[in-house]
Design a protein around this motif. Sequence first.
Motif, PDB file in Angstrom:
ATOM      1  N   LEU A 117       1.521   6.307  13.938  1.00 22.24           N
ATOM      2  CA  LEU A 117       1.880   5.141  14.749  1.00 22.24           C
ATOM      3  C   LEU A 117       2.627   5.556  16.012  1.00 22.24           C
ATOM      4  N   ASN A 118       3.423   6.598  15.913  1.00 20.67           N
ATOM      5  CA  ASN A 118       4.151   7.080  17.091  1.00 20.67           C
ATOM      6  C   ASN A 118       3.213   7.562  18.188  1.00 20.67           C
ATOM      7  N   SER A 119       2.009   7.989  17.794  1.00 17.33           N
ATOM      8  CA  SER A 119       1.053   8.497  18.778  1.00 17.33           C
ATOM      9  C   SER A 119       0.452   7.394  19.638  1.00 17.33           C
ATOM     10  N   LEU A 120       0.706   6.128  19.284  1.00 17.89           N
ATOM     11  CA  LEU A 120       0.150   5.022  20.056  1.00 17.89           C
ATOM     12  C   LEU A 120       0.812   4.867  21.420  1.00 17.89           C
ATOM     13  N   GLY A 121       1.979   5.454  21.572  1.00 15.84           N
ATOM     14  CA  GLY A 121       2.659   5.387  22.860  1.00 15.84           C
ATOM     15  C   GLY A 121       3.290   4.038  23.147  1.00 15.84           C
ATOM     16  N   VAL A 122       3.534   3.246  22.110  1.00 20.40           N
ATOM     17  CA  VAL A 122       4.203   1.952  22.275  1.00 20.40           C
ATOM     18  C   VAL A 122       5.692   2.152  22.041  1.00 20.40           C
ATOM     19  N   VAL A 175      -1.928  -0.637   8.254  1.00 18.46           N
ATOM     20  CA  VAL A 175      -2.724  -0.978   7.067  1.00 18.46           C
ATOM     21  C   VAL A 175      -3.996  -0.147   7.023  1.00 18.46           C
ATOM     22  N   HIS A 176      -4.668  -0.006   8.157  1.00 17.66           N
ATOM     23  CA  HIS A 176      -5.909   0.776   8.162  1.00 17.66           C
ATOM     24  C   HIS A 176      -5.634   2.268   7.946  1.00 17.66           C
ATOM     25  N   LEU A 177      -4.492   2.753   8.412  1.00 14.91           N
ATOM     26  CA  LEU A 177      -4.108   4.131   8.106  1.00 14.91           C
ATOM     27  C   LEU A 177      -3.888   4.308   6.607  1.00 14.91           C
ATOM     28  N   ALA A 178      -3.207   3.355   5.980  1.00 15.33           N
ATOM     29  CA  ALA A 178      -2.936   3.440   4.541  1.00 15.33           C
ATOM     30  C   ALA A 178      -4.234   3.421   3.738  1.00 15.33           C
ATOM     31  N   LEU A 179      -5.147   2.534   4.116  1.00 11.52           N
ATOM     32  CA  LEU A 179      -6.427   2.468   3.401  1.00 11.52           C
ATOM     33  C   LEU A 179      -7.237   3.742   3.619  1.00 11.52           C
ATOM     34  N   HIS A 180      -7.143   4.318   4.808  1.00 12.08           N
ATOM     35  CA  HIS A 180      -7.843   5.574   5.083  1.00 12.08           C
ATOM     36  C   HIS A 180      -7.288   6.693   4.208  1.00 12.08           C
ATOM     37  N   GLU A 193       5.520   8.589   5.773  1.00 12.25           N
ATOM     38  CA  GLU A 193       5.849   9.519   6.856  1.00 12.25           C
ATOM     39  C   GLU A 193       4.620   9.814   7.707  1.00 12.25           C
ATOM     40  N   ALA A 194       3.473  10.016   7.067  1.00 12.08           N
ATOM     41  CA  ALA A 194       2.246  10.286   7.817  1.00 12.08           C
ATOM     42  C   ALA A 194       1.832   9.069   8.638  1.00 12.08           C
ATOM     43  N   LEU A 212       0.822  -1.208   0.000  1.00 17.47           N
ATOM     44  CA  LEU A 212       0.000   0.000   0.000  1.00 17.47           C
ATOM     45  C   LEU A 212       0.856   1.258   0.000  1.00 17.47           C
ATOM     46  N   ILE A 213       1.969   1.221   0.713  1.00 19.14           N
ATOM     47  CA  ILE A 213       2.885   2.370   0.707  1.00 19.14           C
ATOM     48  C   ILE A 213       3.474   2.567  -0.685  1.00 19.14           C
TER      49      ILE A 213
END
Length: 396
Positions: free
Chosen positions: A35-40, A134-139, A29-30, A21-22
Amino acid sequence: MKTLYIDCFCGAAGDMLLGALIEAGADYEAISKALNSLGVDGYTLSCEKVNKHGTMATKFDVHVDDAHDHPHRHLRHIVEIIEAGDLPKEVKEASLETFRRIAECEAEVHGTTIERVHFHEVGAVDSIVDIVGVHLALHQLQPERIVSSALHVGSGTVKCAHGVMPVPAPATVLLLRGVPSYSGDVDGELVTPTGAALVAQVADEFGPMPHMRINTVGVGSGTKDLPDRPNVLRVMWGDAVGDFHTKESITVIEANIDDMNPELLPPLLEDLLESGARDAFITPILGKKGRPAHLITVLADDKKVSAVTDTLLRGSSTLGVRMRKEQRICLERDWKHVLTPWGDVRVKIGTYKGTTSTTSPEYEDCARVAREGGVTTREVYESAYAAAIKGEYKDA
C-alpha cells in the motif's frame, strides 16, 4: 479446494473485510508495504484487536491526516494511483474493476458519465486503501472458491455528501444488483458502497456456508457500536469437503482463427493464462473455406472473463469471441512435496469422495531439477511419482 466463506450477518465494509482476511491469515506487513507503494500521502495504518459487544475482532484502520490536502478524485486519478503502485498485475486489475463498478453505479445514480463522477466517500484515501488491501489479501490467500452469505444492509437513512439518503444508499442498491440482500432491524447503514462492490465482485456464489473443513476464522470489526450485536464480518477459511464442492460454473470463451501467424499462438496462450484464465488450449480445425485454422478455447471464472476476453481480442487476429456457461466437476486438489535423488518436486494430488484418485508430479519442477542434476526429465518424474505412490511426502 481452498474455500473462503464470507458471513455478512451484520453488514459489509472494506475495512471489515480486510480486517477479517488479515485475522484469517493474510500478511498485514506485506499488505502495508504494498500500500505504501501507491504514493498516497497523509495517512497511517493500524491493525489491532478490539472487543465488539463481547466478540474479539481485528480492526483495520486508516488514520487520515485532516491537515493534509485530500482532493476529490475522478476515475482517471484512481487509475493513475493504482497503476503506479508496486502491485501484482492481478491486484491492479481487480482493484480497478472495483472502482469501475462503483463509478458506473454513481454515474447511473447522478445521470452523468463515469469520467465525470467525483469520488467523494469512496474516493477518499481510506477507500483506496481498503479496496487495494482486500485484493492484496485475497491474492495472498489464493482461494479457489469464494461463497458469501446474503448481505444485511440495515434500514432507515444515512447522511452522505449528497444529503440524507435511504438505506441502502442509491449507489449501494445498484452495486447489489443480482446479490442476495435483506433489511433487518438495525437502524442505519450496514453495507457501504465499497463493501457492496467488493463482495459482489469477489464472490463466486451466494448462499449458506458450504460443506467445508474450517481451518481458520477471521473476524473483522466495523465502526458501529450496536446495542444488541457485534458490528463484525466473519470469514471462514478452509477446505471444501463432500460432493457439494465438486461442481463449478465456468465460462468457455472461444474464437476461430485462420489468418494469424502461428508463431504468435504459443505466447497468446501464455498471455491468456497470465490474465487469469483457468486453462487455455488450441485445437486444429478446418475453416468454412477449407482453410487450416485454429480453435482457441479459454476457460475462465466469471470475475476473470473481462480481462481474459480483452487479452484474446488484443492478442489475436479474431474479430470476435463466443462465450457460454458450463458446469464442470472437479476433484479436490492438494499439493505436497517429495524428495528425489536430485531435488525437491511438488506433486499434485486429486481426491474424489475422500479417496486419492490421481497423483501427478509437477512438470516444471521435474524439468528444473533435471537440468540442475544433469539427468533427464523422465528420470526425475518417475522418481517423484514412485515416492508419491509410496506416500513418502516431505509434508507428512
